[in-house]
Design an enzyme around this catalytic site. Structure first.
Site, PDB file in Angstrom:
ATOM      1  N   LYS A 126       0.871  -1.181   0.000  1.00 32.44           N
ATOM      2  CA  LYS A 126       0.000   0.000   0.000  1.00 32.44           C
ATOM      3  C   LYS A 126       0.900   1.221   0.000  1.00 32.44           C
ATOM      4  O   LYS A 126       2.013   1.168   0.524  1.00 32.44           O
ATOM      5  CB  LYS A 126      -0.879   0.029   1.256  1.00 32.44           C
ATOM      6  CG  LYS A 126      -2.093   0.911   1.120  1.00 32.44           C
ATOM      7  CD  LYS A 126      -3.245   0.139   0.533  1.00 32.44           C
ATOM      8  CE  LYS A 126      -4.407   1.025   0.161  1.00 32.44           C
ATOM      9  NZ  LYS A 126      -5.580   0.219  -0.224  1.00 32.44           N
ATOM     10  N   ASP A 166      -7.013   4.194  -4.698  1.00 32.39           N
ATOM     11  CA  ASP A 166      -7.659   4.121  -3.378  1.00 32.39           C
ATOM     12  C   ASP A 166      -8.248   5.523  -3.170  1.00 32.39           C
ATOM     13  O   ASP A 166      -8.466   6.249  -4.149  1.00 32.39           O
ATOM     14  CB  ASP A 166      -6.655   3.725  -2.281  1.00 32.39           C
ATOM     15  CG  ASP A 166      -7.331   3.313  -0.978  1.00 32.39           C
ATOM     16  OD1 ASP A 166      -7.786   2.170  -0.872  1.00 32.39           O
ATOM     17  OD2 ASP A 166      -7.415   4.146  -0.044  1.00 32.39           O
TER      18      ASP A 166
HETATM   19  P1  NDP Z   1     -12.834   7.837  -3.188  1.00 33.11           P
HETATM   20  O1  NDP Z   1     -11.746   8.817  -3.022  1.00 33.11           O
HETATM   21  O2  NDP Z   1     -13.404   7.585  -4.531  1.00 33.11           O
HETATM   22  O3  NDP Z   1     -14.059   8.203  -2.231  1.00 33.11           O
HETATM   23  C1  NDP Z   1     -13.864   8.340  -0.857  1.00 33.11           C
HETATM   24  C2  NDP Z   1     -15.188   8.725  -0.217  1.00 33.11           C
HETATM   25  O4  NDP Z   1     -15.058   8.660   1.201  1.00 33.11           O
HETATM   26  C3  NDP Z   1     -15.607  10.151  -0.523  1.00 33.11           C
HETATM   27  O5  NDP Z   1     -17.012  10.250  -0.498  1.00 33.11           O
HETATM   28  C4  NDP Z   1     -14.973  10.921   0.629  1.00 33.11           C
HETATM   29  O6  NDP Z   1     -15.568  12.180   0.894  1.00 33.11           O
HETATM   30  C5  NDP Z   1     -15.183   9.959   1.776  1.00 33.11           C
HETATM   31  N1  NDP Z   1     -14.130  10.160   2.774  1.00 33.11           N
HETATM   32  C6  NDP Z   1     -12.795  10.080   2.585  1.00 33.11           C
HETATM   33  N2  NDP Z   1     -12.129  10.356   3.711  1.00 33.11           N
HETATM   34  C7  NDP Z   1     -13.071  10.631   4.634  1.00 33.11           C
HETATM   35  C8  NDP Z   1     -13.019  10.986   5.994  1.00 33.11           C
HETATM   36  N3  NDP Z   1     -11.844  11.145   6.624  1.00 33.11           N
HETATM   37  N4  NDP Z   1     -14.187  11.154   6.648  1.00 33.11           N
HETATM   38  C9  NDP Z   1     -15.379  11.001   5.999  1.00 33.11           C
HETATM   39  N5  NDP Z   1     -15.494  10.683   4.699  1.00 33.11           N
HETATM   40  C10 NDP Z   1     -14.364  10.486   4.034  1.00 33.11           C
HETATM   41  O7  NDP Z   1     -12.276   6.479  -2.548  1.00 33.11           O
HETATM   42  P2  NDP Z   1     -12.809   4.980  -2.730  1.00 33.11           P
HETATM   43  O8  NDP Z   1     -14.280   4.963  -2.937  1.00 33.11           O
HETATM   44  O9  NDP Z   1     -11.919   4.311  -3.709  1.00 33.11           O
HETATM   45  O10 NDP Z   1     -12.450   4.366  -1.301  1.00 33.11           O
HETATM   46  C11 NDP Z   1     -13.395   4.323  -0.232  1.00 33.11           C
HETATM   47  C12 NDP Z   1     -12.979   3.265   0.771  1.00 33.11           C
HETATM   48  O11 NDP Z   1     -12.953   1.975   0.122  1.00 33.11           O
HETATM   49  C13 NDP Z   1     -11.572   3.417   1.370  1.00 33.11           C
HETATM   50  O12 NDP Z   1     -11.581   2.910   2.690  1.00 33.11           O
HETATM   51  C14 NDP Z   1     -10.709   2.499   0.496  1.00 33.11           C
HETATM   52  O13 NDP Z   1      -9.541   2.083   1.162  1.00 33.11           O
HETATM   53  C15 NDP Z   1     -11.678   1.347   0.294  1.00 33.11           C
HETATM   54  N6  NDP Z   1     -11.418   0.483  -0.849  1.00 33.11           N
HETATM   55  C16 NDP Z   1     -11.309   0.974  -2.117  1.00 33.11           C
HETATM   56  C17 NDP Z   1     -11.104   0.119  -3.179  1.00 33.11           C
HETATM   57  C18 NDP Z   1     -11.060   0.599  -4.585  1.00 33.11           C
HETATM   58  O14 NDP Z   1     -10.986  -0.250  -5.479  1.00 33.11           O
HETATM   59  N7  NDP Z   1     -11.137   1.884  -4.855  1.00 33.11           N
HETATM   60  C19 NDP Z   1     -10.942  -1.329  -2.968  1.00 33.11           C
HETATM   61  C20 NDP Z   1     -11.158  -1.750  -1.611  1.00 33.11           C
HETATM   62  C21 NDP Z   1     -11.368  -0.868  -0.603  1.00 33.11           C
HETATM   63  P3  NDP Z   1     -14.774  13.539   0.514  1.00 33.11           P
HETATM   64  O15 NDP Z   1     -14.871  13.623  -0.983  1.00 33.11           O
HETATM   65  O16 NDP Z   1     -15.500  14.594   1.237  1.00 33.11           O
HETATM   66  O17 NDP Z   1     -13.367  13.366   0.996  1.00 33.11           O
HETATM   67  O1  2IT Z   2      -7.951  -1.547  -0.672  1.00 33.37           O
HETATM   68  C1  2IT Z   2      -7.877  -2.089  -1.800  1.00 33.37           C
HETATM   69  O2  2IT Z   2      -8.007  -3.309  -1.933  1.00 33.37           O
HETATM   70  C2  2IT Z   2      -7.687  -1.228  -2.974  1.00 33.37           C
HETATM   71  N1  2IT Z   2      -7.618  -0.019  -2.825  1.00 33.37           N
HETATM   72  C3  2IT Z   2      -7.525  -1.840  -4.338  1.00 33.37           C
HETATM   73  C4  2IT Z   2      -6.123  -2.336  -4.525  1.00 33.37           C
HETATM   74  C5  2IT Z   2      -5.790  -2.816  -5.915  1.00 33.37           C
HETATM   75  O3  2IT Z   2      -4.617  -3.157  -6.103  1.00 33.37           O
HETATM   76  O4  2IT Z   2      -6.652  -2.867  -6.792  1.00 33.37           O
END
Ligand code: NDP
Ligand code: 2IT
Length: 446
Positions: A126, A166
């Site tokens: 990561k 992420d």
């Molecule tokens: P994005 O950046 O696309 O979206 C993040 C969302 O979470 C936004 O709505 C953001 O709001 C909100 N957010 C971020 N930080 C905070 C905070 N400190 N407090 C409250 N709201 C917050 O990210 P993802 O959708 O990709 O990721 C979301 C979660 O999913 C994370 O935990 C990530 O690690 C996890 N994840 C993502 C994967 C992926 O493929 N993308 C895979 C597996 C897990 P704002 O815009 O206001 O910051």
């Molecule tokens: O938390 C996660 O699993 C991710 N942000 C996706 C990682 C990846 O390599 O696709």
């Protein structure tokens, strides 16, 4: 048992001072995995978990760049190369002001188990930066990404370490970083996943995490004779994961009531349908706006500044924003309101107290390392397609994603059996552990 667990945690804590998120993720794994290790002759006495909590390598570097006003900016970049027992390091990059070593180590640690659960040959890593893309121009984001990749490039590669997106890293950032890597190496390889569809990306990668979490919830519900159809769903976040979790829940007949961002949440009692979700997707992905703008478009909905959505009664809850966004008091609201299932889309969204409330109640609770593994799984499929120099159809990738989420559910089922039903936390931790531990044992003390 309690003494063994406490001694282990004290030893890890003494080496990782001021890393609360990392210690939280370690404690959750240790609670279920240590009793298992003690019961298994082949693992006991090998200090495997002590080796797993120590990253193979941590890289930290300066990212200096010049913004569009001509000011010199400095950020900190990281890559935590956590474990390569079952494959090259694999995991996302996060750009957010609260990124630090504790946050990235918790994410890299969870990634070990998650990637093992996908059944694909991926180790764990990561990385990211304390850079905040929010409110920055495209030019500033590009300049930052180019500077960040100029250093990161020497540490990664398609057979060594394959980053992805992420929080704060979506298709725009992946594009700028891929362009810079290609320019530095003069090679077109699958070094990053989440690429655009015309330059090596996989169909369904954008959708994969959100779709996967809903497939996992459907699996849990089916196991107790229920489905998502007709159920109310509360979603937090409005980024990549939240958008596609909402989309799949809607397609499967669920009624999605809420979405949020870090400023607050919107509540639409009539349900967010596909047309309304398209508005949110455009607002977030193209206009880079705030979720509060939803009520300007749909005035019957309400906006709740500074609040999370967990008090809204629902049958299914899908936290998709960030770590520790669902606290013990929120879990108690969900339980009181007779929520049936919680599927974590985010990484470690529920705090320790919330998880224990869920486990003590009858709620079906899926920890992120199992339920959000669809994203990295399709990243693994993107790597496979890049190696084959071929691309699979949308249907083919979606089918493979469903099979993988099914297999993860089955692994949790095998390792998480308890008198009261399946404990998905225990199941995911032990199933992930066994695969990586076996590989580590076979490869000797390294
Ligand atoms: P994005 O950046 O696309 O979206 C993040 C969302 O979470 C936004 O709505 C953001 O709001 C909100 N957010 C971020 N930080 C905070 C905070 N400190 N407090 C409250 N709201 C917050 O990210 P993802 O959708 O990709 O990721 C979301 C979660 O999913 C994370 O935990 C990530 O690690 C996890 N994840 C993502 C994967 C992926 O493929 N993308 C895979 C597996 C897990 P704002 O815009 O206001 O910051
Ligand atoms: O938390 C996660 O699993 C991710 N942000 C996706 C990682 C990846 O390599 O696709």
């Amino acid at each position: 048992m309690e003494t063994i667990i406490n001694n282990f945690l004290n030893e890890v804590a003494s080496r990782n001072r001021n890393q609360p998120e990392f210690m939280q993720a370690v404690s959750e794994v240790v609670e279920t995995v240590v009793p298992y290790i003690v019961s298994q002759k082949i693992y006991y006495g090998q200090n495997i978990l002590l080796r797993m909590v120590e990253p193979e390598r941590v890289i930290s570097f300066r990212v200096a760049w010049i913004d569009e006003t001509g000011e010199i900016r400095v950020n900190r970049g990281y890559r935590v190369e956590m474990n390569s027992a079952i494959g090259p390091y694999k995991g996302g990059l996060r750009f957010h002001p609260n990124v630090n070593l504790s946050v990235l180590k918790f994410l890299a640690f969870e990634q070990i188990f998650k990637n093992a659960l996908t059944t694909l040959p991926m180790g764990a890593g990561k990385g990211g930066s304390d850079f905040d893309p929010k409110g920055k121009s495209d030019i500033d984001v590009m300049r930052f990404c180019q500077s960040f990749m100029t250093e990161l490039a020497r540490h990664i590669g398609p057979n060594r370490d394959i980053p992805a997106g992420d929080i704060g890293v979506g298709s725009r950032e992946i594009g700028y970083m891929f362009g810079q890597y290609k320019r530095l190496r003069n090679e077109f390889t699958g070094v990053l996943t989440g690429k655009g569809l015309t330059w090596g990306g996989s169909l369904i990668r954008s959708e994969a995490t959100g779709y996967g979490v809903v497939y996992f919830i459907e699996n849990m519900l089916q196991h107790v004779g229920q489905t998502i159809e007709g159920k109310t769903v509360v979603v937090s976040g409005s980024g990549n994961v939240a958008q596609y979790a909402a989309e799949k829940a809607i397609t499967m007949g669920g009624k999605v009531l809420t979405m949020s961002d870090s400023s607050g949440f919107i509540h639409d009692q009539d349900g967010i349908n596909q047309e309304k979700l398209n508005y949110i997707m455009d607002l977030k992905n193209n206009q880079r706006g705030r979720i509060r703008q939803y009520i300007e478009q749909y005035p019957k909905a309400s906006y709740h500044e500074g609040q999370t959505p967990w008090k809204i009664p629902c049958q299914i809850a899908i936290p998709c924003a960030t770590q520790n966004e669902l606290l013990e008091k929120d879990a108690l609201h969900l339980i009181k309101n007779q929520c049936l299932a919680v599927g974590e889309g985010a990484n470690m969204p529920s705090d320790h107290g919330a998880i224990h409330q869920f486990l003590n109640s009858k709620i079906l609770f899926a920890p992120g390392k199992a339920s959000n593994a669809g994203g990295v799984a399709v990243s693994g499929l993107e790597m496979a397609q890049n190696s084959l120099r071929f691309s699979w159809s949308r249907e083919e990738v979606n089918e493979r994603l469903k099979v993988i989420m099914n297999d993860i559910h089955q692994s949790c089922f095998v390792y998480g059996q308890e008198d009261q039903g399946i404990n998905y936390v225990k199941g995911a931790n032990i199933a992930g552990f066994v695969k990586v531990a076996d590989a580590m044992l076979a490869q000797g003390v390294v």
